[in-house]
Scaffold this active site. Sequence first.
Site, PDB file in Angstrom:
ATOM      1  N   SER A   4     -80.308  15.382  10.433  1.00 30.65           N
ATOM      2  CA  SER A   4     -80.546  15.498  10.024  1.00 30.65           C
ATOM      3  C   SER A   4     -78.985  16.174   8.925  1.00 30.65           C
ATOM      4  CB  SER A   4     -80.119  17.771   9.349  1.00 30.65           C
ATOM      5  OG  SER A   4     -80.353  17.911   8.363  1.00 30.65           O
ATOM      6  N   TYR A  47     -82.814  14.153  -1.656  1.00 31.79           N
ATOM      7  CA  TYR A  47     -82.676  14.184  -0.051  1.00 31.79           C
ATOM      8  C   TYR A  47     -81.701  15.118   0.730  1.00 31.79           C
ATOM      9  CZ  TYR A  47     -78.373  12.745   3.628  1.00 31.79           C
ATOM     10  OH  TYR A  47     -78.060  11.997   4.838  1.00 31.79           O
ATOM     11  N   LYS A  85     -83.441  16.362   4.740  1.00 31.87           N
ATOM     12  CA  LYS A  85     -82.950  16.920   5.585  1.00 31.87           C
ATOM     13  C   LYS A  85     -83.005  18.029   5.778  1.00 31.87           C
ATOM     14  CE  LYS A  85     -80.256  13.380   5.067  1.00 31.87           C
ATOM     15  NZ  LYS A  85     -81.009  11.757   7.600  1.00 31.87           N
TER      16      LYS A  85
END
Length: 303
Positions: A162, A175, A179
Amino acid sequence: MLQETVCVVAGGGNGLGRAAAKELADHGARVVVNDLGTEVDGTGSDPSVPEAVAEEIRERGGTAVAHHGDVSDFAYAEQLIADTVAEFGRVDFVCNFAGILRDGISYKLSEDEWRKVIDTNLTGQFAPLRAAASHWREASEARDAEEGDGGFDRQRSYLAVSAGAARGALGQANYAAAKAGVLGMVRSVSKELVRSDVRVNALVPNGYTRMTETVPEEHRPYTEAEMPPERVAPLVAYLASEAAEDITGCTLYAGGNRVGVYSDPAMDAVGVNPEGWTLDSIAEHFREDVAADVELTRTESHL
């Protein structure tokens, strides 16, 4: 501690993945280095990228092979696991550093920028996890049926990667969403696989990589000398080893001179109304009573 351990390092061609592959091999692991060989934004493809890392490991006296492909492709992910078993007879550990960036403010982010980042950073974590989990389940059941000893000789392990952006990051809605999704995936799948002697954890690493270099130099949080990617690798090797037995469902941190464990999401405050809440009662009591000790404006740290 890793002699003869068979490890797949997805996204092993650069940065954190490259450092992890070398660290695993230095401790005796047999390593399959996967990478598609793209630029940071996911464009391009170069099979020489994973091969260069595998060759570097071999030159250092280790055992490594390269595997070029896209781990967000389910068929390829299954082939990666199958080829590893064909080459080395087993798979003990998979860690996955594959990821790309296509940053942009949310109201300007294109559909392609959203989908490509989600596909690579989230689907690209799930596809090899599914492939490895399916193989491990079948192998465990087969061993149990043949030998009646309750499954594997040792636990298997999957480490998803992550990022700190999972907490929210300016200009990285795609993003950050991917994650954060990795964390939910890990918590779910770890519960499913614990009875199969498979550990599933998430890593939030902090080290200087190609992604760091996308930030203008004057705004970079650290230099490569201050936060080398090699400082993350020992925790990866630990999680591949039998010393990490029964560590599962965790979100872990490694960066610089620190390693650690994150807490899972928890409720900061709760209010109970025996008569049930209404709009008026929430408006009257939420700030002053229910959330009196809680900060409710949470954007400043990201600006």
